[in-house]
Write a protein that holds these residues in place. Structure first.
Motif, PDB file in Angstrom:
ATOM      1  N   ARG A   1     -23.048 -11.758  -3.495  1.00  0.00           N
ATOM      2  CA  ARG A   1     -22.778 -12.365  -4.800  1.00  0.00           C
ATOM      3  C   ARG A   1     -22.150 -13.745  -4.640  1.00  0.00           C
ATOM      4  O   ARG A   1     -21.297 -13.954  -3.778  1.00  0.00           O
TER       5      ARG A   1
ATOM      6  N   TYR B   1     -33.189 -14.211  -5.106  1.00  0.00           N
ATOM      7  CA  TYR B   1     -32.568 -12.987  -4.604  1.00  0.00           C
ATOM      8  C   TYR B   1     -31.365 -13.343  -3.734  1.00  0.00           C
ATOM      9  O   TYR B   1     -31.462 -14.175  -2.839  1.00  0.00           O
ATOM     10  N   HIS B   2     -30.231 -12.685  -4.012  1.00  0.00           N
ATOM     11  CA  HIS B   2     -29.014 -12.882  -3.227  1.00  0.00           C
ATOM     12  C   HIS B   2     -28.550 -11.545  -2.659  1.00  0.00           C
ATOM     13  O   HIS B   2     -28.494 -10.549  -3.386  1.00  0.00           O
TER      14      HIS B   2
ATOM     15  N   ASP C   1     -33.924 -15.870 -13.132  1.00  0.00           N
ATOM     16  CA  ASP C   1     -33.409 -14.508 -12.962  1.00  0.00           C
ATOM     17  C   ASP C   1     -32.739 -14.434 -11.600  1.00  0.00           C
ATOM     18  O   ASP C   1     -33.392 -14.603 -10.566  1.00  0.00           O
ATOM     19  N   PHE C   2     -31.446 -14.172 -11.589  1.00  0.00           N
ATOM     20  CA  PHE C   2     -30.716 -13.987 -10.339  1.00  0.00           C
ATOM     21  C   PHE C   2     -30.595 -12.495 -10.069  1.00  0.00           C
ATOM     22  O   PHE C   2     -30.156 -11.728 -10.926  1.00  0.00           O
ATOM     23  N   VAL C   3     -31.024 -12.107  -8.869  1.00  0.00           N
ATOM     24  CA  VAL C   3     -31.090 -10.690  -8.512  1.00  0.00           C
ATOM     25  C   VAL C   3     -30.162 -10.421  -7.336  1.00  0.00           C
ATOM     26  O   VAL C   3     -30.270 -11.071  -6.289  1.00  0.00           O
ATOM     27  N   HIS C   4     -29.252  -9.457  -7.530  1.00  0.00           N
ATOM     28  CA  HIS C   4     -28.360  -9.077  -6.443  1.00  0.00           C
ATOM     29  C   HIS C   4     -28.958  -7.866  -5.728  1.00  0.00           C
ATOM     30  O   HIS C   4     -29.201  -6.821  -6.345  1.00  0.00           O
TER      31      HIS C   4
ATOM     32  N   GLY D   1     -30.285  -6.023 -10.507  1.00  0.00           N
ATOM     33  CA  GLY D   1     -29.874  -5.565  -9.197  1.00  0.00           C
ATOM     34  C   GLY D   1     -30.976  -4.750  -8.558  1.00  0.00           C
ATOM     35  O   GLY D   1     -31.727  -4.050  -9.246  1.00  0.00           O
TER      36      GLY D   1
ATOM     37  N   TYR E   1     -25.641 -12.680 -12.650  1.00  0.00           N
ATOM     38  CA  TYR E   1     -26.720 -11.835 -12.145  1.00  0.00           C
ATOM     39  C   TYR E   1     -27.303 -10.985 -13.271  1.00  0.00           C
ATOM     40  O   TYR E   1     -26.578 -10.329 -14.018  1.00  0.00           O
ATOM     41  N   ASP E   2     -28.627 -11.016 -13.360  1.00  0.00           N
ATOM     42  CA  ASP E   2     -29.325 -10.316 -14.442  1.00  0.00           C
ATOM     43  C   ASP E   2     -29.831  -8.950 -13.996  1.00  0.00           C
ATOM     44  O   ASP E   2     -29.913  -8.026 -14.809  1.00  0.00           O
TER      45      ASP E   2
END
Length: 393
Positions: A228, A224-225, A187-190, A237, A234-235
């Motif tokens: 971007r 967490y990024h 899971d990529f979180v912005h 925010g 990204y899944d």
């Protein structure tokens, strides 16, 4: 008497061990019975009192070997790929069991004057063949699943590939597939900020809040990024939404107070009620502390300025563009500087308070600095919110 007691204890311990291994044998827990017997025989294996363990070990080995081979035959006939792991693990278990017993051989039956029988077999070919069959199945199945796998399926594929790499290191391009499965399962979180106030949020504060390298929040499946990254899907925010910033006016509060107290000021001769000097047995004057009363007036000045930041943390699911959760976030920073002047004797004041007399007024921090100074507390609270409210539970 001591020798008799030690002998009794030794017999009791052996008796308990035999009972445990016998119960395990009769319950079908053959490997437990084998382990108990092996541990007991590692000392003096030819001792008469350990003969029961030899009988138990021989019987348990024969029975568990027969059971394992029967299971392998059944799984092989079933031809279900899901059984490949069971077949491989059982062949490994058959081999490992032999290797645990091998150092103890030969084991004698003293009464029958013969060796216990442990029919060992070479399972190396079966282990290699079953490992290769399992490896090919895991590889092919994982590769096919990865084509259309969702997050959770990718994580399962990842686990299968890690297991494959463990039993068969360097198999084909498994390392590459592991990286692919981990990427697809992550899971990529912005995380970013949004300003709904009528004030400028200091860039330093935003950078500090979003410096996730210091948070230690990334885990195996969540990254967490704050900025971007191209080609990252990204899944979710997390928005740090600043709602209100309140800064009080600069204030200087004045206070005056008088202080009086007695302090020691050297020594003096002790005198009696008639004013005569009191002496000790040697004729020397007796000395006592001399106290004086001192007075002073303090003029205290307190510089005061406060900043309150009110925000909220919004969790967004980018796949549905829905707000999933909201958590309050707020902090307050207070600037306070105290200094004082004194008229009269400063010894009238406590030692702790005297430090204020050496101070002077200082410049008030700017509004921007006040907002920035809330950052450390905001950062800890934001970290706590994210730590307690993971993206997936």
């Amino acid at each position: 008497m001591k020798r008799i007691l030690l002998l009794f204890l030794a017999v009791t311990i052996v008796s308990c061990g035999v009972k445990q291994s016998t119960n395990a044998l009769n319950s079908g827990n053959y490997d437990q019975a084998i382990d108990i017997a092996i541990n007991s025989l590692r000392g003096n294996k030819n001792a008469k009192g350990k003969q029961d363990y030899v009988y138990i070990l021989e019987e348990a080995f024969a029975k568990v070997k027969e059971r394992d081979l029967r299971n392998i035959e059944m799984w092989s006939k079933d031809a279900n790929p899901a059984n490949l792991e069971n077949i491989f693990k059982t062949y490994v278990q058959l081999n490992n069991r032999q290797e645990k017993i091998r150092p103890l051989l030969p084991l004698r039956f003293l009464k029958e004057n013969k060796n216990a029988i442990f029919p060992f077999d070479d399972y190396s070919t079966e282990i290699i063949d079953s490992k290769n069959a399992l490896s090919n199945y895991l590889y092919t199945n994982s590769k096919n699943l990865l084509k259309n796998a969702n997050k959770l399926q990718s994580r399962q594929v990842y686990d299968d590939l890690i297991y494959l790499n463990k039993i068969n290191p360097g198999f084909k391009d498994v390392t590459k597939l592991i990286d692919e499965a981990q990427f697809k399962g992550t899971d990529f979180v912005h995380v970013y900020t949004k300003n709904e106030t009528n004030m400028v949020i200091p860039v330093r504060l935003q950078n500090d809040l979003l410096d996730f390298s210091t948070y230690g929040l990334n885990d195996k499946w969540t990254v967490y990024h704050s900025n971007r990254v191209k080609d990252i899907p990204y899944d979710f925010g997390i928005i740090v939404n600043f709602r209100e910033i309140t800064i009080s006016p600069e204030q200087i509060r004045e206070k005056q107070f008088d202080k009086e107290r007695q302090i020691k000021d050297g020594v003096k001769n002790l005198v009696d009620a008639n004013g005569n000097i009191v002496r000790d047995s040697l004729g020397n004057p007796i000395k006592v502390d001399k106290f004086i009363t001192v007075k002073g007036t303090a003029y205290e000045f307190t510089q005061f300025k406060a900043c309150q930041v009110v925000a909220k943390v919004d969790y967004i699911d980018f796949n549905t563009n829905q707000l999933t959760n909201t958590y309050p976030l707020g902090s307050e920073f207070v600037f306070e500087h105290i200094y004082a002047t004194v008229r009269g004797d400063r010894r009238a004041f406590d030692e702790q308070y005297v430090t204020y007399f050496g101070r002077r007024a200082v410049p008030f921090p700017t509004n921007e600095q006040m907002v920035y100074d809330t950052g450390e507390d905001l950062k800890m609270k934001l970290k706590d919110i994210i730590s307690r409210n993971r993206i997936r539970r």
